[in-house]
Each structure stands twice: as C-alpha cells, then as structure tokens.
Design an enzyme around this catalytic site. Structure first.
Site, PDB file in Angstrom:
ATOM      1  N   ARG A  66       0.793  -1.151  -0.113  1.00 29.48           N
ATOM      2  CA  ARG A  66       0.018  -0.095  -0.009  1.00 29.48           C
ATOM      3  C   ARG A  66       0.868   1.040  -0.017  1.00 29.48           C
ATOM      4  NH1 ARG A  66      -5.306   1.242   3.499  1.00 29.48           N
ATOM      5  NH2 ARG A  66      -6.127  -0.076   1.694  1.00 29.48           N
TER       6      ARG A  66
ATOM      7  N   HIS B 258      -7.052   1.017  -6.690  1.00 34.74           N
ATOM      8  CA  HIS B 258      -7.256   0.303  -5.767  1.00 34.74           C
ATOM      9  C   HIS B 258      -7.958  -1.122  -5.905  1.00 34.74           C
ATOM     10  CE1 HIS B 258      -7.513  -1.273  -1.663  1.00 34.74           C
ATOM     11  NE2 HIS B 258      -8.316  -0.263  -1.045  1.00 34.74           N
TER      12      HIS B 258
ATOM     13  N   GLN C  77      -9.878  -3.755  -3.993  1.00 37.35           N
ATOM     14  CA  GLN C  77     -11.158  -3.195  -3.534  1.00 37.35           C
ATOM     15  C   GLN C  77     -12.371  -3.331  -4.666  1.00 37.35           C
ATOM     16  OE1 GLN C  77     -12.078  -1.510  -0.750  1.00 37.35           O
ATOM     17  NE2 GLN C  77     -14.182  -2.068  -1.359  1.00 37.35           N
TER      18      GLN C  77
ATOM     19  N   ASP D 274     -17.156   7.230  -1.680  1.00 38.07           N
ATOM     20  CA  ASP D 274     -15.661   7.369  -0.945  1.00 38.07           C
ATOM     21  C   ASP D 274     -15.529   8.615  -0.406  1.00 38.07           C
ATOM     22  OD1 ASP D 274     -13.285   6.319   0.231  1.00 38.07           O
ATOM     23  OD2 ASP D 274     -12.349   6.483  -1.914  1.00 38.07           O
TER      24      ASP D 274
ATOM     25  N   CYS E 201     -16.346   1.808   0.080  1.00 36.53           N
ATOM     26  CA  CYS E 201     -15.480   0.991   0.300  1.00 36.53           C
ATOM     27  C   CYS E 201     -14.689   1.079   1.746  1.00 36.53           C
ATOM     28  CB  CYS E 201     -14.106   1.492  -0.532  1.00 36.53           C
ATOM     29  SG  CYS E 201     -13.590   3.120  -0.461  1.00 36.53           S
TER      30      CYS E 201
ATOM     31  N   ARG F  69     -13.690  -8.555   0.725  1.00 34.58           N
ATOM     32  CA  ARG F  69     -12.091  -8.483   0.621  1.00 34.58           C
ATOM     33  C   ARG F  69     -11.478  -9.514   1.097  1.00 34.58           C
ATOM     34  NH1 ARG F  69     -10.209  -3.037   1.033  1.00 34.58           N
ATOM     35  NH2 ARG F  69      -8.213  -4.381   0.524  1.00 34.58           N
TER      36      ARG F  69
HETATM   37  N1  NVA Z   1      -9.661   6.773  -1.653  1.00 32.62           N
HETATM   38  C1  NVA Z   1      -9.334   6.483  -0.176  1.00 32.62           C
HETATM   39  C2  NVA Z   1      -9.599   4.762  -0.150  1.00 32.62           C
HETATM   40  C3  NVA Z   1      -9.421   4.421   1.166  1.00 32.62           C
HETATM   41  C4  NVA Z   1      -9.644   2.766   1.162  1.00 32.62           C
HETATM   42  C5  NVA Z   1      -7.952   6.658   0.148  1.00 32.62           C
HETATM   43  O1  NVA Z   1      -7.221   6.598  -0.697  1.00 32.62           O
HETATM   44  O2  NVA Z   1      -7.864   7.157   1.040  1.00 32.62           O
HETATM   45  N1   CP Z   2     -11.230  -0.356   2.003  1.00 31.87           N
HETATM   46  C1   CP Z   2      -9.866  -0.284   2.449  1.00 31.87           C
HETATM   47  O1   CP Z   2      -8.933  -0.534   1.841  1.00 31.87           O
HETATM   48  O2   CP Z   2      -9.930  -0.150   3.790  1.00 31.87           O
HETATM   49  P1   CP Z   2      -8.581   0.111   4.858  1.00 31.87           P
HETATM   50  O3   CP Z   2      -7.998   1.291   4.387  1.00 31.87           O
HETATM   51  O4   CP Z   2      -9.053   0.019   6.262  1.00 31.87           O
HETATM   52  O5   CP Z   2      -7.513  -0.996   4.357  1.00 31.87           O
END
Ligand code: NVA
Ligand code: CP
Length: 309
Positions: free
Chosen positions: A105, A132, A135, A227, A267, A295
């Site tokens: 990540r 992502h 997701q 989101d 998400c 997930r």
């Molecule tokens: N768009 C959000 C998704 C989190 C799972 C982010 O990148 O923070």
């Molecule tokens: N939706 C998702 O990826 O959640 P986290 O940021 O908690 O991993």
C-alpha cells in the site's frame, strides 16, 4: 487466458475479461468452500508493506494467509522506509529472497510498479494514489451477489474521482457493469483512464458516463457508491474539499433520485455526515460490510491464483 502463477496484480487493466471472470469465480468458490483451500498456501509467506494506514486491507490479507495455512508479515510505514531507508528496488530484491509474495500500500503508484519490476515474486497492489484493484474486484463480487450479475446493471459513483473510482472504471469495463460518475468540476477521474474504460468497455457492453451532475448519474442506478472526499495523503485539503463536495453527499434524497431503490456501496472507512449520512450507511440497502467481508474472499482467491501451485 495466461496462467496466473507468478503474475503481479498492479491494476485490473492488466487482466483480460476472462481472467477477471476467473478471479471472481475463484473468489466465489473459496467463499462457498473455504475448507477445500485450508492448505492452499501451506508454508508460504506474504510480506505486507504499508506506507499508509489500513484496517480492512491489513486484516483481510493477514487473515486470508492464516486461513490458507500461510503466514503474513506486517511491515509498518517506518520499517518499510521505501526510498528513504533503502531504495524500492533493494527492498524488492531483499524480500524476494525470503517470501513468496508482496502486498504493498503506497503513495506514488510508481512505487508498486517498481516493486513488481524488481521482485521475482508476485506483487499485489493494496492501494496506491491512483488505483485500488483488490477493492474494486471485491466490489464486483458484492454486486454479483446482490444483483445476480453485472450486465444490465448500473453503478453510480458520486464524489471524488479517485483511486477507487479508477479501479471501478477498469472493473466495470471488464465485467460489463455500466458506470456513471458524478464529481465536482475539477475532481473528475483521470481522462486517460475514462478513455480506456470507454474503449475496453465496448467488448463487454459497459457504458461509461462522467459528468458533474448527480441527478444524471444516479438516475436508474442499481448501485450508488461513494468514498471519502479527501483520500489518504490529501489531509491538508480536507477543509477546502468539505465545502466543494458538500452538494455531493449521498443522503436519502440522492438515493430516492435514482427511482430504483438502489443498493448503497462504500469502500470504507466512511466519514459519516460528510460523503454519506448514517441513515443511508445503516439502511437495509447498504452493503458496506458485505463489501468489507468480500475483501477476504477475493484476496484469498488472488493469492491462491498468483502464489499457489
Ligand atoms: N480513496 C481512499 C480509499 C481508502 C480505502 C483513500 O485513498 O484514502
Ligand atoms: N477499503 C480499504 O482498503 O480499507 P482500509 O484502508 O482500512 O484498508
């Protein structure tokens, strides 16, 4: 269909219509018969590199490895030190000597691409600034469970044209789900990604629409997705974005505008009271915790296909 073993999952675009279908079918099978996969990754290890926080991604990958009789190692943002303590290439060249797969990540999408370029073991994108994929693939599973399929159904995405939007566009193009996106002006998904989805979507019957008009996006939608307005890494813009995005809140009024009694998707994590109201998030039409559960099943399928025998 190319064999899955040893491949990376960096974006959904890298997988064909048939391959995306095979991943989703494997996820459904593992969800139904988890006992048949109890030893699928026996003795194998996944390294999980995090430059950003996580609840769902960390717990589902780690639990998934445990359920497959493998092991997962959490590498915190300070331990990873990608590009600071050590180059991304050197991190990859170390990890590949010990582990069977890497999940990362990251902020810059190039970081996960560089990991994949320098590691001989599979690299899975667990979210980058641009995408992502795990997701959006999980969400396709949730959508099929709720609606019975993708073709003939429409998803409206309301809010920020971000990493999740980009991956939903790729996933829709591969499954045939129609997608209408409504964002404030200046916050649309990237034009090259929209163009790719429009083009690739012709093969599956996916119709893509991007506008700044909520009513147009949600009309006739079977699913409404939103989101956060400020993603991880955009915290300094949060206050400014709150004002700009306020008209794009998904509330009962927006849900009714669809005229179809749509399901609600997010998400997570949700900023309740901003992009979605409690009323919608906690309604009987909300699938947000099914998405979170899926997930686990989807990522088990991805790991079995990329890292299994
Ligand atoms: N768009 C959000 C998704 C989190 C799972 C982010 O990148 O923070
Ligand atoms: N939706 C998702 O990826 O959640 P986290 O940021 O908690 O991993």
């Amino acid at each position: 269909m190319k064999p899955f073993k040893g491949r990376d999952l960096i974006t959904i675009r890298d997988f064909s219509v048939e391959e995306v279908g095979a991943i989703l079918d494997k996820a459904a099978e593992i969800k139904k018969n988890p006992g048949s996969y109890k030893k699928a990754l026996d003795g194998r290890t996944l390294a999980m590199i995090f430059e950003k926080p996580s609840l769902r991604t960390r717990v589902t990958f780690e639990t998934g490895m445990t359920q497959l009789h493998g092991h997962a190692i959490y590498i915190s943002p300070s331990d990873a030190g990608l590009g600071r303590r050590e180059s991304v290439a050197d991190v990859a060249r170390n990890l590949e000597r010990w582990v069977d797969g890497i999940m990362a990540r990251v902020f810059a999408h190039k970081t996960v691409e560089d990991l994949a370029a320098h590691a001989r073991v599979p690299v899975i994108n667990g979210l980058s600034d641009d995408f992502h994929p795990v997701q959006a693939l999980s969400d396709m599973l949730t959508i099929r469970e709720a609606a019975g399929g993708w073709k003939g159904f429409k998803l409206a995405y309301v809010g920020d044209g971000n990493n999740v939007t980009h991956s939903l566009l790729f996933a829709a193009a591969r499954t045939g789900l129609a997608v209408s996106v409504a964002t404030p002006a200046g916050y649309e998904p990237r034009a090259d990604i929209v163009a790719w989805a429009v083009e690739a979507g012709r093969a599956t019957g996916c119709v893509v629409d991007v506008s700044n008009d909520i009513a147009r996006a949600v009309k006739g939608a079977h699913f409404i997705y939103t989101d956060v307005w400020a993603s991880m890494g955009q915290e300094s813009e949060a206050e400014k974005r709150k004002k700009i995005f306020a008209p794009f809140q998904v509330n009962e009024k927006v849900m009714k505008m669809a005229g179809t009694d749509p399901w609600f998707l997010h998400c997570l994590p949700a900023h309740r009271g901003d992009e979605v109201t409690d009323e919608v998030a906690d309604s009987s039409r909300s699938l947000i915790f099914d998405q979170a559960e899926n997930r686990l099943h989807l990522q088990k399928a991805v790991m079995v296909l990329l890292m299994g025998d």
